[in-house]
Scaffold this motif. Structure first.
Motif, PDB file in Angstrom:
ATOM      1  N   ASN A   4       0.858  -1.839  -0.146  1.00 23.52           N
ATOM      2  CA  ASN A   4      -0.290   0.048   0.390  1.00 23.52           C
ATOM      3  C   ASN A   4       0.826   0.963   0.161  1.00 23.52           C
ATOM      4  O   ASN A   4       0.392   2.009  -0.907  1.00 23.52           O
ATOM      5  N   LEU A   5       2.484   1.278   0.635  1.00 26.99           N
ATOM      6  CA  LEU A   5       3.768   2.137   0.990  1.00 26.99           C
ATOM      7  C   LEU A   5       3.707   2.353  -0.597  1.00 26.99           C
ATOM      8  O   LEU A   5       3.667   4.245  -1.241  1.00 26.99           O
ATOM      9  N   TYR A  10      -4.755   1.340  -3.675  1.00 30.00           N
ATOM     10  CA  TYR A  10      -5.374   2.473  -3.429  1.00 30.00           C
ATOM     11  C   TYR A  10      -4.872   2.437  -2.288  1.00 30.00           C
ATOM     12  O   TYR A  10      -5.752   1.891  -1.043  1.00 30.00           O
ATOM     13  N   ASN A  11      -4.763   4.247  -1.781  1.00 27.45           N
ATOM     14  CA  ASN A  11      -5.281   4.082  -0.318  1.00 27.45           C
ATOM     15  C   ASN A  11      -4.951   5.472   0.460  1.00 27.45           C
ATOM     16  O   ASN A  11      -4.424   6.679  -1.197  1.00 27.45           O
ATOM     17  N   GLU A  12      -6.176   5.973   0.790  1.00 22.22           N
ATOM     18  CA  GLU A  12      -6.006   7.352   1.358  1.00 22.22           C
ATOM     19  C   GLU A  12      -4.578   8.127   1.612  1.00 22.22           C
ATOM     20  O   GLU A  12      -4.576   9.272   1.219  1.00 22.22           O
ATOM     21  N   TRP A  13      -4.548   7.911   2.372  1.00 17.72           N
ATOM     22  CA  TRP A  13      -2.768   8.345   3.410  1.00 17.72           C
ATOM     23  C   TRP A  13      -2.138   8.632   1.473  1.00 17.72           C
ATOM     24  O   TRP A  13      -1.729   9.879   0.752  1.00 17.72           O
ATOM     25  N   ALA A  14      -1.793   7.900   0.118  1.00 18.97           N
ATOM     26  CA  ALA A  14      -0.939   8.194  -0.848  1.00 18.97           C
ATOM     27  C   ALA A  14      -1.999   9.054  -1.416  1.00 18.97           C
ATOM     28  O   ALA A  14      -1.353  10.405  -1.842  1.00 18.97           O
ATOM     29  N   SER A  16      -2.438  12.156   0.144  1.00 16.28           N
ATOM     30  CA  SER A  16      -2.692  13.668   0.808  1.00 16.28           C
ATOM     31  C   SER A  16      -0.777  13.897   0.234  1.00 16.28           C
ATOM     32  O   SER A  16      -0.893  14.760   0.793  1.00 16.28           O
ATOM     33  N   ALA A  17      -0.465  13.047  -0.154  1.00 14.02           N
ATOM     34  CA  ALA A  17       1.081  13.075  -0.482  1.00 14.02           C
ATOM     35  C   ALA A  17       0.757  13.666  -1.849  1.00 14.02           C
ATOM     36  O   ALA A  17       0.505  14.010  -2.395  1.00 14.02           O
ATOM     37  N   GLU A  21       7.256  15.254  -1.806  1.00 18.52           N
ATOM     38  CA  GLU A  21       6.636  14.464  -1.301  1.00 18.52           C
ATOM     39  C   GLU A  21       6.925  13.179  -1.653  1.00 18.52           C
ATOM     40  O   GLU A  21       8.017  12.234  -2.026  1.00 18.52           O
ATOM     41  N   SER A  22       6.021  12.752  -3.274  1.00 19.23           N
ATOM     42  CA  SER A  22       5.993  11.869  -3.857  1.00 19.23           C
ATOM     43  C   SER A  22       7.751  11.559  -4.747  1.00 19.23           C
ATOM     44  O   SER A  22       7.814  10.721  -4.534  1.00 19.23           O
TER      45      SER A  22
END
Length: 56
Positions: A4-5, A10-14, A16-17, A21-22
């Motif tokens: 997920n990282l 798909y994840n919600e944390w990604a 918001s990056a 940061e990406s």
């Protein structure tokens, strides 16, 4: 979690990056890769003792 990282799912944390940061994350991944892979030889390191922290 690791999949997920790195965005395999798909994840919600990604979401918001930020772009910065990406890009930084991608650069760190490449730096890590080239710390364990010899570009000029086309081979992976043979032993953890070969890890120097420098680009190979």
């Amino acid at each position: 979690m690791n999949r997920n990282l790195i965005g395999a799912y798909y994840n919600e944390w990604a979401v918001s990056a930020s772009k910065t940061e990406s890009i930084e994350f991608g650069e760190l991944v490449l730096r890590s890769y080239y710390s364990v892979f010899y570009k000029d030889k086309g081979n992976w390191i043979n032993d953890k003792d070969e890890i120097t922290g420098e680009e190979l």
